[in-house]
Write an enzyme that holds these catalytic residues in place. Structure first.
Site, short mmCIF file in Angstrom:
data_model
loop_
_atom_site.label_atom_id
_atom_site.label_comp_id
_atom_site.label_asym_id
_atom_site.label_seq_id
_atom_site.Cartn_x
_atom_site.Cartn_y
_atom_site.Cartn_z
N ARG D 98 -0.87 7.83 -7.62
CA ARG D 98 -1.17 8.83 -6.61
C ARG D 98 -2.12 8.31 -5.53
NH1 ARG D 98 2.07 11.82 -5.38
NH2 ARG D 98 1.53 11.21 -3.26
N LYS D 133 -12.60 9.38 15.96
CA LYS D 133 -12.11 10.61 15.30
C LYS D 133 -11.22 10.27 14.11
CE LYS D 133 -12.44 13.18 19.62
NZ LYS D 133 -11.79 13.99 20.66
N LYS D 165 -22.08 8.94 26.95
CA LYS D 165 -21.25 10.12 27.23
C LYS D 165 -22.04 11.15 28.02
CE LYS D 165 -17.90 9.71 23.64
NZ LYS D 165 -17.06 10.49 22.71
N GLU D 195 -19.14 7.18 30.48
CA GLU D 195 -18.15 8.23 30.74
C GLU D 195 -18.51 8.90 32.06
OE1 GLU D 195 -17.48 11.01 27.47
OE2 GLU D 195 -17.46 12.64 28.95
N ASP D 216 -12.80 10.74 31.73
CA ASP D 216 -12.46 11.75 30.73
C ASP D 216 -11.90 13.01 31.39
OD1 ASP D 216 -12.28 12.58 28.07
OD2 ASP D 216 -14.17 13.69 28.21
#
Lengths: 282, 282, 282, 282, 282, 282
Positions: D98, D133, D165, D195, D216
């Site tokens: 599994r 992510k 960012k 960014e 972005d």
């Protein structure tokens, strides 16, 4: 059943506990190149368990040590029987000796005591089962020792079975509510067992569809009545008995017809079996 | 002495062993918000040890559980005495219960048995000391229990003391050579103890400047002769006796004059003390 | 049910994976003393799961970060709803952000997909259950997300339930022998489930006293026949259906009368829910 | 690139999660001496990734299991193609099954989805890159799967690259100050990416000497204008585009001329590839 | 920059190394209830680093110990200056003392030596940077100490920067091929640095677009020629110099115009700074 | 003496510190199939220590790397002598190189400095011993290096010897009380050493039966007086001297007659020995 998956991790910890920063006696007194052999000898009659654990101890210390088991798990060994042999670097054998013996003596002790209970109920149809009253850190090994002695295992932990005890009943507000909650919340492959103190609670447990009943602290006669009630109502329900049962009383409980008798002493009070490691140069 | 530095780690492992993926019975039958209190009650006379370990178990499960010890380490508690109380979230108390009890029952068992040996030799001047025959994973706790019972501790592991046993003697080529090697190789703050089997080995050990002597498997009479020899030769040398000594024979050995009597059974065969946790909602 | 007992350990590992030797962007560009607040905002309709995990992430990074959940586990949140707020040292919030979001997005994704299956079978009496086809390392969290979505849980692992599959049947020599062996060897609180492919195997499974039956890769009609057979023979036996069932076909299977429908896709193919963390200085 | 250095540790944890205290079904129903072979079969077209992880799973369970990969990392396999074979003790194969499948299905899923994006931008010169992510605990494996699919990797964590960012800009007081701080504080072998939301920020970023620009949430047209500006000002600066780009829109973004298009869905929403392990005795 | 994320784990290991099974001297000679205060006093001029590590040591031993830093990281302290104070349970202070001092003395030693190099190149525009020649297990702390001394950090490990050395060149078949491979295979936020031995290799490196050049084992004159070549060809390329540079020669290298001078001795051969902990009862 | 039992664990951590997520330079520039050999060459005269640690580093990275030591622990190697050879997969050798060198350079450094002290006191009968002023995490390895250099080891930690220092004396209320407490509380195989500042304390220590005396911060003349007093009173008591003793003063202290001179600088300030790894394809 197999050795616990984490046996190497356990054994490493046990060795670390004993070795600390190293076996200074052997490292200073025994030559690095010396080789030795050793024999694990029973010094009393015992039921064997734990040889795989002992093997793992030597393997962890030094992969060059050869460990040969001479008897099988669950076998009865008389006094003076050699259970296993080791051979390899002398320092490694001495470093592993105490941990291997400590495990073996304890596990043979558990298997031996279990066997006595199993023999005491022979022919009655009741199984002897263990409890969660095991030595912290040794549960899987002690449960294997119980099986070696002829017993069966109860839950391995709080997560692989539902056993609703008096405390849960009090806090949940009774048998019916407690069983209903457990049924709803736990995976469908787990049975629900309820501890009952009297026939009233027993009837309630059967009404709510409990899969197993634990009769705690009853006399053999009370057990007999309870068993009859259960068998009449639902022959598929398992019946377990527990509570201060010892070698003297276990057969009378077994005669009352339960499926299982659980005995905490198997693991919390078994005296160590007497085993020696006899080492010599080779 | 303090709790072992790794007590939190130990306790976390013991809890992991019992909890696995979680206490499914309590989580399904007991409300998350329910609170409970519990009392640890002695169900037989016992010497107390392990309350700090029990406290750590509850603290590890839930810092909101309040644990209050009501007796002291080393104190004798009669039947029905409450040893400690807990109070807090019901699920947390139930999750910690078994591990706390398993530790407490075992450690009180060790302390209680030790006390019996200590009382048996009272007035003789001999100390009762433990061995490395402890439960794997529990050594520091069991050694603390021995102290609670009035005993003293031998080595904590293979690294904090030199004890040259028969195996080392054989492999090193005799007492003189073994002691010499140990002296040279180990840090100066560690003493060197040698196990001897007869007076000849004993004399050799004294000649080589051993700091302590272990007399193994001798009769009380043989011990007495050996003690006389040692005291005459070097009053600063410690004398330890070991080998199958039980509660019946320990006093006769103590009377022969050794400094220490080491007893493996203190830790490998002490039956668990009988203790219950009585829980109720609050 | 509670968070998995090892949640702090898991979260620490996830943070270590992302942080490595430290968040060099925030450490160089943001002042150590800067404080910030943030809001977790749903960017689509979703079922909530994982807020406790997200809370644990922030708690692990910095105990000074305050995390406030604004919705409940299992609740449906519309687009733009704020799921939770955080407030504290800016660097800590930025260091925890990605791990918290990665967990939350995945767990809400699982809960949301589960809810769709549950709604699809509403009123049929069949439960939607998960499988062991979970993300390695996230099983307990994903199983909690399934519960949040309204599903039930199958086994947590290979150790807390017996499910005899076709491979076991082949290797054990058939249904009867396999069930007999399992019955003998496993603790009495665990049920035995058998996977069957046809009515013949089904009858054999019922004859040997299996507690639950898994009907794999059957059509809804075949399931209906099997269900009828089981109910007639033993109404206490649980019936599970599995095998490539999707949102389009699940209701027709549910209508065939099984107790449980297991769906691997709940955990192995649920798309992440869209959630953002909006941060601002404070 | 090689397997992650901690692959054995990861695999051990994943196995522990699934095995818990052991595979009780196989241990009770399958003989310890039984041997089996198995074939991993693609049940749909897929791009291969994760065979080294699957190999590690079997190797961790039992070094006697022989695992043979039949296709290469990054290769496209049609339906029914055998990806790998295993052979060895039956219990070991069943215990590992599994976890091996869960890894393989997920990683092939990531590689397959990545390949679709890579093919969608073929000929444009833009690379498809992943994000942070990823599934907590699986980052290195998922990033290898992205490479297998033909994509490239962005940062492995917060420590091996600087990506400033919007949050950092707000907290640092603008692009110029943020880039200056990062330049001063981070090791000289790490580039600094910023960014930007509009052309003004873009110009500021170029003025301060950013090594890379992240555009972005812009439209393809906005991206095109930005790219032109950058190329004119400093052809050495890398341009990355991100923000809700899917298989339908990716080509139009790629046509606008960026170096990189980053897609979170590669790792957070790839459905598992369908793969079976077919086992038989041998 | 912040303390390394795993500082608590590091500190726990260092304490375990020193404490073993416990501080038997303090536990036997000092009352459990005794309290003490202590002052860390510089016994020579030094640059401060490591106070956060020292604080973590005391915090790990006992959360009741209060640690107050009196100087800042990077500050120069004269002889007899008190760097920090502690106050709390006496046993805890004594148990933590040695580990805290060992860290502090080493880290102040690194910071102090770094400061001497930094001062030696003052005004030249060259930065002093460290290497991977750090003490195993202490890299993050020693790199922080280098920063405290005014130096900059090179790579933190083999994973956060590409430095192609002579060994790689030989094995890859030359500068052009090696740089090309690195460019293709590594994440876009990492720069590529190449070590060159002569001007020919240098030209090849510039032709292939290396981001940084390491000039190893050259004379100051050779460095000057290389710097001129690089500046003429591509002013954006970083230039690092290394190879047996010591306090006597560092300024002449700095004068040759490189961006960075890396010095292994900062971390592998800094003598410990002399610091004492003066304890008294309170 | 053997390598520390936890050497593999140590080495794994050191490698993890340097490798992080992998050696990206070698993985991208060097072929997976490339093989290489390397030679560890002394670049100055040094005393050898740490080859077993270096061997463990390569073995941990890749069991296919063959490591051959060409000199012995404790041997003096001249410049250009090859200490050891490695051969195996090129990537593995490069991945292990830095950690192996960092350990070897440090440990040879410690052994070399120790040898200088040992040679300085040659013929005086005084032994050179280390302290607990070791590098956190490297104590066992550094203590082995001290032995390689001809020194002896003091305590390994706070748990394997009793050393009552001025702080303990203050907190315990004087020498007599402190020694009495230690005697009672510690295992019988551990000696008790006391630090004294003057002859009065020295007499008190002898009166209470201390096993060893530490004379701290005395002049050689004061040491001589103290030694005479001790030898007269109890020739079995060990005498250690410490406190700012360096290579210039050590012989005059040794001439004053103590058994041991402890020197913190052996481990806290030994410069790294200069060693290179020369790699070539093969």
């Amino acid at each position: 059943m197999n050795a616990p998956p984490d046996l190497p991790v356990l054994v490493r910890r046990f060795l670390a506990e004993d070795l600390g920063r190293g076996d200074i006696t052997s490292e200073t007194t025994v030559d690095r190149s010396a080789r030795a052999s050793g024999r694990f000898v029973a010094r009393e009659v015992l039921v064997v368990s734990g040889l795989e654990a002992a093997r793992a101890v030597f393997g962890e210390v030094d992969s060059e040590v050869r460990f040969t088991a001479l008897v099988d798990e669950g076998e009865t060994a008389r006094e003076k029987v050699v259970l296993a042999q080791v051979e390899g670097p002398a320092r490694s054998i001495l470093a592993a000796e105490r941990v291997a013996l400590n495990l073996l003596m304890r596990l043979c002790g558990v298997a031996t005591l279990t066997r006595r209970y199993v023999e005491a109920v022979e022919g009655t149809g009741a199984a002897i089962t263990d409890t969660r009253k095991t030595t912290p850190g040794l549960r899987a090994l002690e449960k294997a020792a119980v099986r070696a002695g002829g017993g069966t295992n109860h839950r391995s932990g709080l997560d692989d079975g539902v056993l609703i005890k008096d405390n849960h009943l009090t806090l949940a507000g009774g048998v019916t509510e407690a069983v209903r909650r457990a049924r709803t919340g736990v995976p469908h492959l787990l049975k629900v067992e309820v501890e009952v103190e009297d026939l009233e609670q027993l009837r309630e447990a059967l009404d709510t569809g409990a899969d197993a009943i634990l009769l705690d602290n009853m006399t053999p006669e009370e057990v007999r009545s309870a068993v009859e009630l259960v068998r009449r109502r639902d022959p598929g329900v398992l019946i377990e008995v527990s509570g201060g049962i010892d070698l003297e009383t276990v057969r009378s409980y077994a005669g009352a017809g339960p499926d299982l008798i659980s005995v905490g002493a198997l693991t919390h009070s078994a005296p160590a079996a007497d085993i020696a490691l006899e080492v010599e140069p080779c």
